[in-house]
Structures are given as C-alpha cells and as structure tokens.
Design a protein around this motif. Structure first.
Motif, PDB file in Angstrom:
ATOM      1  N   ARG A 123       0.830  -1.219   0.000  1.00 53.28           N
ATOM      2  CA  ARG A 123       0.000   0.000   0.000  1.00 53.28           C
ATOM      3  C   ARG A 123       0.856   1.257   0.000  1.00 53.28           C
ATOM      4  NH1 ARG A 123      -4.820  -0.539   4.190  1.00 53.28           N
ATOM      5  NH2 ARG A 123      -5.246   1.423   3.159  1.00 53.28           N
ATOM      6  N   ARG A 124       2.185   1.080  -0.057  1.00 51.66           N
ATOM      7  CA  ARG A 124       3.125   2.196  -0.027  1.00 51.66           C
ATOM      8  C   ARG A 124       2.862   3.111   1.165  1.00 51.66           C
ATOM      9  NH1 ARG A 124       6.508   2.778  -3.602  1.00 51.66           N
ATOM     10  NH2 ARG A 124       6.542   1.550  -5.509  1.00 51.66           N
ATOM     11  N   SER A 125       2.621   2.468   2.306  1.00 51.24           N
ATOM     12  CA  SER A 125       2.306   3.223   3.505  1.00 51.24           C
ATOM     13  C   SER A 125       3.550   3.934   4.031  1.00 51.24           C
ATOM     14  CB  SER A 125       1.760   2.263   4.565  1.00 51.24           C
ATOM     15  OG  SER A 125       1.840   2.862   5.825  1.00 51.24           O
ATOM     16  N   ARG A 126       3.365   5.143   4.557  1.00 53.67           N
ATOM     17  CA  ARG A 126       4.493   5.863   5.150  1.00 53.67           C
ATOM     18  C   ARG A 126       4.396   5.843   6.666  1.00 53.67           C
ATOM     19  NH1 ARG A 126       5.766  11.150   1.601  1.00 53.67           N
ATOM     20  NH2 ARG A 126       7.426  11.218   3.144  1.00 53.67           N
ATOM     21  N   TRP A 127       3.574   4.898   7.173  1.00 58.86           N
ATOM     22  CA  TRP A 127       3.328   4.811   8.605  1.00 58.86           C
ATOM     23  C   TRP A 127       4.490   4.110   9.308  1.00 58.86           C
ATOM     24  CZ3 TRP A 127       2.217  -0.175  10.753  1.00 58.86           C
ATOM     25  CH2 TRP A 127       1.965  -0.146  12.130  1.00 58.86           C
ATOM     26  N   ALA A 128       5.002   4.713  10.343  1.00 63.17           N
ATOM     27  CA  ALA A 128       5.996   4.093  11.250  1.00 63.17           C
ATOM     28  C   ALA A 128       7.113   3.362  10.512  1.00 63.17           C
ATOM     29  CB  ALA A 128       5.294   3.145  12.212  1.00 63.17           C
ATOM     30  N   MET A 129       7.768   4.031   9.565  1.00 61.80           N
ATOM     31  CA  MET A 129       8.768   3.348   8.749  1.00 61.80           C
ATOM     32  C   MET A 129       9.962   2.871   9.568  1.00 61.80           C
ATOM     33  SD  MET A 129       8.633   5.136   5.075  1.00 61.80           S
ATOM     34  CE  MET A 129       8.746   6.853   5.406  1.00 61.80           C
ATOM     35  N   ARG A 130      10.426   3.727  10.462  1.00 63.66           N
ATOM     36  CA  ARG A 130      11.572   3.366  11.285  1.00 63.66           C
ATOM     37  C   ARG A 130      11.251   2.166  12.169  1.00 63.66           C
ATOM     38  NH1 ARG A 130      16.205   6.661  12.582  1.00 63.66           N
ATOM     39  NH2 ARG A 130      17.095   5.871  14.506  1.00 63.66           N
ATOM     40  N   GLU A 131      10.036   2.169  12.726  1.00 68.19           N
ATOM     41  CA  GLU A 131       9.635   1.074  13.607  1.00 68.19           C
ATOM     42  C   GLU A 131       9.448  -0.221  12.811  1.00 68.19           C
ATOM     43  OE1 GLU A 131       8.404   4.099  13.699  1.00 68.19           O
ATOM     44  OE2 GLU A 131       9.285   4.702  15.624  1.00 68.19           O
ATOM     45  N   ARG A 132       8.896  -0.104  11.596  1.00 64.28           N
ATOM     46  CA  ARG A 132       8.723  -1.309  10.781  1.00 64.28           C
ATOM     47  C   ARG A 132      10.082  -1.876  10.383  1.00 64.28           C
ATOM     48  NH1 ARG A 132       5.695  -0.454   5.839  1.00 64.28           N
ATOM     49  NH2 ARG A 132       5.702   1.799   6.159  1.00 64.28           N
ATOM     50  N   SER A 133      11.029  -0.994  10.116  1.00 66.32           N
ATOM     51  CA  SER A 133      12.389  -1.427   9.820  1.00 66.32           C
ATOM     52  C   SER A 133      12.955  -2.221  10.987  1.00 66.32           C
ATOM     53  CB  SER A 133      13.256  -0.185   9.608  1.00 66.32           C
ATOM     54  OG  SER A 133      13.924  -0.262   8.402  1.00 66.32           O
ATOM     55  N   ARG A 134      12.726  -1.689  12.193  1.00 64.63           N
ATOM     56  CA  ARG A 134      13.230  -2.343  13.392  1.00 64.63           C
ATOM     57  C   ARG A 134      12.525  -3.684  13.603  1.00 64.63           C
ATOM     58  NH1 ARG A 134      13.171   1.882  17.748  1.00 64.63           N
ATOM     59  NH2 ARG A 134      14.747   2.803  16.412  1.00 64.63           N
ATOM     60  N   LEU A 135      11.217  -3.719  13.321  1.00 65.12           N
ATOM     61  CA  LEU A 135      10.440  -4.960  13.448  1.00 65.12           C
ATOM     62  C   LEU A 135      11.031  -6.048  12.561  1.00 65.12           C
ATOM     63  CD1 LEU A 135       7.796  -6.319  14.541  1.00 65.12           C
ATOM     64  CD2 LEU A 135       6.696  -5.558  12.456  1.00 65.12           C
ATOM     65  N   PHE A 136      11.412  -5.676  11.340  1.00 59.44           N
ATOM     66  CA  PHE A 136      11.982  -6.667  10.421  1.00 59.44           C
ATOM     67  C   PHE A 136      13.304  -7.204  10.955  1.00 59.44           C
ATOM     68  CE2 PHE A 136      14.795  -7.756   6.870  1.00 59.44           C
ATOM     69  CZ  PHE A 136      14.084  -8.829   6.388  1.00 59.44           C
ATOM     70  N   ARG A 137      14.149  -6.306  11.459  1.00 62.37           N
ATOM     71  CA  ARG A 137      15.435  -6.771  11.987  1.00 62.37           C
ATOM     72  C   ARG A 137      15.218  -7.691  13.182  1.00 62.37           C
ATOM     73  NH1 ARG A 137      17.016  -1.431  10.858  1.00 62.37           N
ATOM     74  NH2 ARG A 137      16.975  -0.791  13.022  1.00 62.37           N
ATOM     75  N   PHE A 138      14.163  -7.381  13.982  1.00 57.56           N
ATOM     76  CA  PHE A 138      13.868  -8.194  15.154  1.00 57.56           C
ATOM     77  C   PHE A 138      13.450  -9.612  14.741  1.00 57.56           C
ATOM     78  CE2 PHE A 138      10.728  -9.506  18.449  1.00 57.56           C
ATOM     79  CZ  PHE A 138      11.636  -9.675  19.482  1.00 57.56           C
ATOM     80  N   ILE A 139      12.544  -9.736  13.772  1.00 54.56           N
ATOM     81  CA  ILE A 139      12.104 -11.093  13.415  1.00 54.56           C
ATOM     82  C   ILE A 139      13.202 -11.855  12.691  1.00 54.56           C
ATOM     83  CG2 ILE A 139       9.624 -10.654  13.394  1.00 54.56           C
ATOM     84  CD1 ILE A 139       9.791 -10.514  10.368  1.00 54.56           C
ATOM     85  N   GLU A 140      14.106 -11.134  12.004  1.00 52.78           N
ATOM     86  CA  GLU A 140      15.248 -11.816  11.395  1.00 52.78           C
ATOM     87  C   GLU A 140      16.137 -12.420  12.483  1.00 52.78           C
ATOM     88  OE1 GLU A 140      17.648  -9.229   9.031  1.00 52.78           O
ATOM     89  OE2 GLU A 140      17.544 -10.546   7.291  1.00 52.78           O
ATOM     90  N   LEU A 141      16.233 -11.684  13.597  1.00 49.34           N
ATOM     91  CA  LEU A 141      17.101 -12.097  14.698  1.00 49.34           C
ATOM     92  C   LEU A 141      16.540 -13.285  15.473  1.00 49.34           C
ATOM     93  CD1 LEU A 141      19.696 -10.895  16.156  1.00 49.34           C
ATOM     94  CD2 LEU A 141      18.086  -9.891  17.759  1.00 49.34           C
ATOM     95  N   ILE A 142      15.220 -13.280  15.721  1.00 48.64           N
ATOM     96  CA  ILE A 142      14.657 -14.319  16.595  1.00 48.64           C
ATOM     97  C   ILE A 142      14.164 -15.532  15.827  1.00 48.64           C
ATOM     98  CG2 ILE A 142      13.989 -12.718  18.419  1.00 48.64           C
ATOM     99  CD1 ILE A 142      11.092 -13.033  17.376  1.00 48.64           C
ATOM    100  N   GLY A 143      14.022 -15.401  14.498  1.00 47.73           N
ATOM    101  CA  GLY A 143      13.360 -16.435  13.704  1.00 47.73           C
ATOM    102  C   GLY A 143      13.859 -17.838  13.926  1.00 47.73           C
ATOM    103  N   TYR A 144      15.189 -18.033  13.922  1.00 50.68           N
ATOM    104  CA  TYR A 144      15.691 -19.393  13.909  1.00 50.68           C
ATOM    105  C   TYR A 144      15.618 -20.089  15.257  1.00 50.68           C
ATOM    106  CZ  TYR A 144      20.119 -17.655  15.814  1.00 50.68           C
ATOM    107  OH  TYR A 144      21.079 -17.096  16.612  1.00 50.68           O
TER     108      TYR A 144
END
Lengths: 204, 202
Positions: A123-144
């Motif tokens: 949806r090309r949302s501009r909502w909470a971009m920094r936080e979404r970036s951090r969310l992605f790094r977090f799930i990359e870290l805990i995934g395995y």
C-alpha cells in the motif's frame, strides 16, 4: 529526513554479499562476482508465497503429534502444545514458557509481522517506517530460535532407547514444524526491507 | 582501517553514506532506519585465526563425545550430536535429519574450515585460492548455523529427562557450549574486512 540521499538516486547498488557499492548498470558485483539487484527480485510475491506455504504447514505441525513416548509400559503421543501443557503441569513452568515462546509465539509473531510488512509495503504506507524497519530486523534475529523443539525431540529420541522398557520416537508433526521454520526463514530472507522506504521516494 | 570503498550503503533502507574511519569496537548506525552500517572488528586477523583453530578443536570434541548420558535402572545410554541427527532419519521425517545435520554440524564445520583457509592465508600475507567463492559461501552459510539453539535444546532435553531418569551432561556438551560462543565471535560480519585487504593486494 529527506536530506539523506538514497543510493538508488546516485546510480549505486549495494552488493548483499560483500557490501560493496556497485554501479547500478552492472549485473554482477565487480569485487565478489555475485549478482546485484537494486531490490531483491520479486520480493513481495516470493515472501507471500513462502509465508502462505508456512501458514498451511503450520496447521499439521500443531495438530499432528511430534513425539511418541513409551515409558514404563504406558504409551502416549504429544503434540507441541500438549508437550508444553505437560511441562506446565509437571511444575517446570519456566521450560514450558521457553518452549511456548520458541514454538508458538515466535512463528506466530513472524507470520503477523511479515504479513503486516507486506501489506504496508504494497500500500506504499508511510506509517511508522523506522519502527517497521526495526520490526523486520527483530524477526530476522529471533526467527531461527523456533528450531528449538526439533532439536529437543531429536536429542530425546536419540537418548531414550531402552528397547522394551522405554522408547521415544519422533513423529510426523516435527517434520511439518521444521518445514514451517525453514519456510519462514526463506520468507524473511526474500523480503527486502528497502521496500519500506521506497514509499518515501515515490511520494516526493 | 575502514572498508576500502568510500561509500557505505545501508542494507535496510538504501541510504548512501561516505565511510568514516572507526576505532575497533565502534559501530556506525544509519540515521534513517537505525540499522548498523558497519562495526569495526575488535579482533585482529591473527586473533581471529587463533579463535578459529580453537573452534576447530572444540568442534572435534563436541562431535566425538556424547553430549548427554542417561542412566535408568542399571542401563545407560549416551547420545552424540551425530546420533541425534540419526534419530530423526527414520521413516517419513527423514528430511528433518538433513535440516538438523546442516544446521548443527555441517554449517559450523564449513564455517570453521573456510575461515581457517581465508584467515590462514591472510595472516601469511597472501590471498587464499578460491577467495571469492569462500567469502560468498561464508556469507550464505551464516543464517543456517544454529549452534546456540542446539545448546538451548540440549539444556531443555536435560531438564525434560531429568524428572524421570538420571541425566549426566557429557564432555561434548561443554565443548559445544564453548564452540557456540567461539562461532558467534568469529562468524560475524568482521570477516568482511578481508575484502579490503583483497582489494589492496590485487
């Protein structure tokens, strides 16, 4: 924050393997010879595919037994959740919580977070971009860490082999669960976090 | 010494920066998304090589000695990592044995061998044959090396069985614990500093 320049606007592309800034027109990295892309190819559709496949496999992973235990003459089969409940009732609530986090909370969090990232990027949302970036790094870290239950079942099954007295065997559920973990890892790897910020570029 | 390119691009948001020299242990963060751009390694090449050799020794111990031994009414049973992988290799769930074999044995082993090859040559002032291939393989291996998860799994298995049987941690477990820490120290992004040396020498 629009004063920070994007590499794409300067004709540069990041090599994901060796971190070199490459010229955008070259198909391979001049330093390490691996393919470079401005964005991971078909990132959104690939991530969706892995995510949906993981969700489908998550159903048998939770309904089928993961472990067969035959001890002191009584036999039982455990699913992931019934194993957690057994730990809880047996008094080791800490281990119950640990397995619950690794096998239930982490995969569900990954489904939810990746789904959220995919929808907001589409949806090309501009909502909470920094936080979404951090969310992605977090799930990359805990995934395995979800792999925990697979390893526990393997170890216990390898150890408890006393022929007629007691045996433990892995069951089909653990295969589905392992596949879920691998698929969610592929999903996270095929998602390109730069898509989160592309909304900022095209809107300007 | 910084990485040789003048430009650093954030892998999480594509922001372009000019590289600044950092002290060992210092890290630069992206101002747009907060991700780590580059962390200057604390350890020199020789120190990394020394840790790699230690890791190789620990790997041998972790895989040749049992990680857990259980005893039950006079009977005893011990399991090594390899035997745990074999326990999964039965019937329909055999593919899971391959996944476990890769994540707890093969990936760490390859990481150690490749790092030894690359760092050993770098310390001798040479570029290792097959340098690019080795570096690319290392980069692809990193997410699949799961020794720390395996360590936690062993601890959970000990507690799980401890309520019913008597459980003794084996030599393999101690070696594995040290190996997990060593792999975390040597398998990070710090090996990317070799690219700078490679560019300087070719």
């Amino acid at each position: 924050m629009s004063e920070l320049p994007f590499a794409r606007d300067h004709g540069l592309v990041l090599c994901h393997i060796c971190s070199k800034a490459c010229q955008a027109d070259s198909p391979t990295c001049p330093r390490c010879d691996s393919a470079v892309h401005a964005r991971k190819p078909h990132s959104i559709s690939r991530t969706w595919a892995f995510l949906v496949a993981a969700l489908i496999f998550y159903i048998p992973a939770n309904t089928l037994p993961v472990m067969y235990t035959q001890m002191f003459g009584s036999a039982s089969e455990n699913t992931i959740l019934s194993g957690v409940i057994e730990f809880w009732k047996g008094g080791s609530w800490d281990i119950a919580l640990l397995i619950f986090f690794a096998s239930v909370v982490v995969p569900c969090l990954k489904f939810f977070a990746l789904g959220l990232l995919l929808v907001t990027c589409q949806r090309r949302s501009r909502w909470a971009m920094r936080e979404r970036s951090r969310l992605f790094r977090f799930i990359e870290l805990i995934g395995y860490w979800s792999m925990l239950d697979v390893l526990v079942v393997a170890l216990v099954a390898a150890l408890v082999q006393f022929r007629s007295l007691s045996t433990v065997e892995p069951r089909l559920g653990i295969l589905f669960f392992g596949v879920v973990v691998v698929l969610t890892m592929f999903a996270a790897m095929s998602f390109d976090p730069r898509l989160i910020w592309d909304a900022e570029v095209t809107d300007d | 010494m910084t990485i040789a390119t003048d430009w650093i691009i954030c892998e999480h948001c594509d922001t372009l920066y000019r590289a600044v020299p950092l002290q060992p242990g210092q890290a630069s963060l992206c101002r747009r998304c907060g991700a780590v751009l580059w962390r200057q390694p604390r350890l020199g090449l020789q120190q990394q090589l020394a840790l790699t050799i230690t890791a190789a020794l620990m790997f041998v111990f972790a895989n040749s000695f049992p990680v857990i031994t259980i005893s039950f009414e006079g009977l005893a049973n011990a399991a090594t990592l390899g035997e745990s992988v074999k326990a999964l290799a039965q019937g329909q769930i055999t593919p899971m044995a391959a996944v476990m074999g890769v994540t707890v044995i093969l990936a760490p082993l390859l990481q150690i061998l490749l790092l030894f090859w690359l760092l050993g040559h770098a310390c001798g002032g040479r570029v290792a044959p097959g340098f690019k291939l080795c570096m690319r393989t290392l980069e692809h291996l990193r997410p699949w090396s799961m020794l720390e998860v395996c360590l936690l799994g062993i601890l959970v298995a000990i507690i799980k069985l401890g309520s019913m049987l008597s459980v003794h941690p084996g030599i393999g477990l101690w070696a594995l614990a040290m190996l997990a820490v060593l792999i975390i120290l040597i398998s990070g992004k710090s090996v990317q500093q070799l690219w700078a040396l490679y560019e300087a020498r070719t």
